[in-house]
Design an enzyme around this catalytic site. Structure first.
Site, mmCIF file in Angstrom:
data_model
loop_
_atom_site.group_PDB
_atom_site.id
_atom_site.type_symbol
_atom_site.label_atom_id
_atom_site.label_comp_id
_atom_site.label_asym_id
_atom_site.label_seq_id
_atom_site.Cartn_x
_atom_site.Cartn_y
_atom_site.Cartn_z
ATOM 1 N N GLY A 69 0.807 -1.213 0.000
ATOM 2 C CA GLY A 69 0.000 0.000 0.000
ATOM 3 C C GLY A 69 0.843 1.267 0.000
ATOM 4 O O GLY A 69 0.543 2.229 -0.720
ATOM 5 N N ASN A 150 -8.004 4.086 8.425
ATOM 6 C CA ASN A 150 -7.440 2.991 9.207
ATOM 7 C C ASN A 150 -7.584 3.171 10.714
ATOM 8 O O ASN A 150 -7.595 2.204 11.451
ATOM 9 C CB ASN A 150 -5.963 2.778 8.837
ATOM 10 C CG ASN A 150 -5.180 4.072 8.741
ATOM 11 O OD1 ASN A 150 -5.608 5.023 8.074
ATOM 12 N ND2 ASN A 150 -4.056 4.136 9.399
ATOM 13 N N GLN A 178 -7.695 -0.139 3.371
ATOM 14 C CA GLN A 178 -8.564 -0.642 4.437
ATOM 15 C C GLN A 178 -9.905 -1.144 3.895
ATOM 16 O O GLN A 178 -10.523 -2.019 4.493
ATOM 17 C CB GLN A 178 -8.832 0.443 5.482
ATOM 18 C CG GLN A 178 -7.648 0.745 6.391
ATOM 19 C CD GLN A 178 -7.282 -0.400 7.320
ATOM 20 O OE1 GLN A 178 -8.142 -1.170 7.747
ATOM 21 N NE2 GLN A 178 -6.012 -0.506 7.632
ATOM 22 N N SER A 198 -3.401 -3.364 -0.837
ATOM 23 C CA SER A 198 -2.325 -4.117 -0.194
ATOM 24 C C SER A 198 -2.864 -5.456 0.299
ATOM 25 O O SER A 198 -3.866 -5.495 1.021
ATOM 26 C CB SER A 198 -1.772 -3.323 0.988
ATOM 27 O OG SER A 198 -0.781 -4.076 1.638
ATOM 28 N N HIS A 200 -1.890 -7.782 2.460
ATOM 29 C CA HIS A 200 -1.843 -8.288 3.843
ATOM 30 C C HIS A 200 -2.974 -7.766 4.722
ATOM 31 O O HIS A 200 -3.143 -8.211 5.849
ATOM 32 C CB HIS A 200 -0.468 -8.031 4.488
ATOM 33 C CG HIS A 200 -0.193 -6.619 4.922
ATOM 34 N ND1 HIS A 200 -0.424 -6.199 6.209
ATOM 35 C CD2 HIS A 200 0.303 -5.552 4.263
ATOM 36 C CE1 HIS A 200 -0.057 -4.925 6.328
ATOM 37 N NE2 HIS A 200 0.383 -4.509 5.151
ATOM 38 N N THR A 236 12.235 -7.483 -10.483
ATOM 39 C CA THR A 236 11.774 -8.839 -10.760
ATOM 40 C C THR A 236 10.456 -9.116 -10.037
ATOM 41 O O THR A 236 10.310 -8.790 -8.858
ATOM 42 C CB THR A 236 12.842 -9.863 -10.314
ATOM 43 O OG1 THR A 236 14.032 -9.571 -11.041
ATOM 44 C CG2 THR A 236 12.404 -11.292 -10.573
ATOM 45 N N CYS A 324 1.331 1.873 12.560
ATOM 46 C CA CYS A 324 2.488 2.655 12.112
ATOM 47 C C CYS A 324 2.901 3.644 13.169
ATOM 48 O O CYS A 324 4.005 4.148 13.175
ATOM 49 C CB CYS A 324 2.158 3.417 10.840
ATOM 50 S SG CYS A 324 0.915 2.623 9.838
HETATM 51 C C1 LIG Z 1 -1.772 -0.459 5.945
HETATM 52 C C2 LIG Z 1 -2.107 0.755 5.165
HETATM 53 C C3 LIG Z 1 -1.241 1.283 4.199
HETATM 54 C C4 LIG Z 1 0.136 0.710 3.984
HETATM 55 O O1 LIG Z 1 0.112 -0.499 3.325
HETATM 56 P P1 LIG Z 1 1.431 -1.432 3.380
HETATM 57 O O2 LIG Z 1 1.147 -2.520 2.432
HETATM 58 O O3 LIG Z 1 1.552 -1.888 4.789
HETATM 59 O O4 LIG Z 1 2.578 -0.564 2.949
HETATM 60 C C5 LIG Z 1 -1.648 2.368 3.464
HETATM 61 N N1 LIG Z 1 -2.847 2.933 3.659
HETATM 62 C C6 LIG Z 1 -3.722 2.474 4.572
HETATM 63 C C7 LIG Z 1 -5.045 3.112 4.729
HETATM 64 C C8 LIG Z 1 -3.374 1.373 5.365
HETATM 65 O O5 LIG Z 1 -4.240 0.929 6.287
#
Ligand SMILES: *Cc1c(COP(=O)(O)O)cnc(C)c1O
Length: 382
Positions: A69, A150, A178, A198, A200, A236, A324
């Site tokens: 993300g 978030n 999110q 993202s 995860h 890559t 974060c």
């Molecule tokens: C977690 C998050 C990100 C960052 O994503 P990563 O894959 O961890 O770098 C960016 N924006 C929001 C709203 C998030 O919750």
């Protein structure tokens, strides 16, 4: 352990891990290589891109893979700012964006001669369409507003924001990190030009994300090197992660209704339980326009980081504001933007439920929380 920090990250679904495994070992080729094992990796990546395009209702080539993300947000903001700099150097965003958007924009303003307008939000975390409309100028090139926040879970009116931007010839980006796995990602209905994802955050692997870039929107690459990803993101391809991303997204949208119903039931039980049993607890964010999985509070006379440590000792993984910002003692800038005092903005608690969370987890959390708050408020008074 009771894990209630799904906005920070989620465990990778075993079905996703299963799908990824062959791409670490047997199908290990470099997707750019001109031999069979390279082609196999390449075709798995293109298959993944098609799966994701199906969920987003876009064309596969409009999806660029990134490391997550943060990188997608950086690529969108820097890419548009740089490409459009001759036309204008004014960027518009809100006071509650993730740092990957917010800090990128302020850095461009501080160091590269850009100007930015950072819009306030109301006490529920919503931007005002009127304020956005007033902020857009002839030299504005980018409007970036996150889909769902978030820290407080508030959902923004994305289609209306996209319309406003387009009426003024402004490119519209949304950070949907999110929202993904809970809200519609149909880019035609949303009307977005750029959208960050993202894996995860929706039971996919860490370290893989995507940026949707609508056909016709030109952006400058943030990372140069080989010609990967249409020259927009050199490096890559992370084949196993890309395959896992697609599988996780596919599962999330196949199971969307069941998952959301589950999340919402638990979230509502959590909100009701906390507000009924914890003195001085206030729900932050919007009362109903919020993510199905997301409950967030401020609690009077509590320091958030003490509460999080206490809960951790009792086997409950919760979060203050966002992951974060963990460890920092500063009040949450999002909560300050909502109008909370610095004391209350340091007294935040975020509880986000997931696919494995149970009703018993919620009951136990509320019981533990009540004891924790009683002890900590006593300390605060003494
Ligand atoms: C977690 C998050 C990100 C960052 O994503 P990563 O894959 O961890 O770098 C960016 N924006 C929001 C709203 C998030 O919750």
């Amino acid at each position: 352990m009771i894990y209630l920090d799904h906005s920070a990250t989620t465990p990778t679904d075993p079905r996703v891990v299963e799908t990824m495994l062959p791409y670490f070992t047997t199908v290990f080729g470099n997707a750019s290589s001109a031999h069979r094992i390279g082609h196999q990796a390449q075709s798995a990546i293109e298959q993944a891109r098609e799966t994701i395009a199906g969920v987003l209702n876009c064309q596969p080539h409009e999806i660029i893979f990134t490391s997550g993300g943060s990188e997608s947000d950086n690529l969108a903001v820097r890419g548009v700012a740089w490409t459009q700099r001759k036309r204008g150097k004014h960027l518009v965003t809100t006071a509650i964006e993730h740092g990957a958007v917010g800090k990128t924009i302020t850095q461009l303003a501080d160091t590269q001669g850009f100007e930015c307008s950072i819009l306030p939000i109301d006490s529920t975390g919503k931007v005002s369409l009127h304020e956005v409309s007033n902020a857009l100028r002839l030299d504005t090139t980018l409007l970036s507003v996150m889909y769902a926040n978030n820290e407080i879970g508030t959902i923004q009116p994305i289609p209306q924001l996209a319309d406003l931007a387009h009426e003024r010839g402004v490119i519209f980006h949304t950070d949907a990190v999110q929202a993904a796995g809970q809200l519609s990602l149909d880019v035609q209905k949303l009307g977005v030009d750029l959208m960050s994802l993202s894996a995860h955050k929706f039971y996919g692997p860490k370290g893989i994300g995507a940026l949707y870039i609508r056909d016709g929107i030109e952006i400058a690459p943030a990372q140069t090197g080989g010609g990967h990803e249409r020259g927009l993101r050199a490096g890559t391809h992370a084949t196993p992660l890309i395959v896992g991303f697609a599988k996780a997204l596919e599962l999330a949208y196949q199971e969307l209704e069941t998952r959301n119903a589950h999340f919402q039931t638990l979230r509502d039980a959590l909100i009701k339980g906390v507000l009924n049993t914890i003195p001085g607890a206030v729900l932050t964010g919007h009362p109903h326009d919020r993510l199905p999985s997301h409950a967030s509070f401020v609690i009077e006379e509590i320091h958030g980081s003490f509460l999080i440590s206490y809960l951790d000792e009792k086997g409950i993984a919760a979060s203050g504001a966002s992951a974060c910002k963990a460890g920092s003692q500063a009040p949450s800038s999002v909560l300050l933007a909502l109008g909370y005092s610095p004391e209350l903005a340091s007294a935040s608690l975020r509880l986000t439920v997931g696919t494995h969370t149970t009703q018993r987890d919620i009951e136990e959390t509320i019981r533990t929380l009540a004891i924790a708050v009683k002890n900590l408020q006593r300390v605060a008074v003494a």
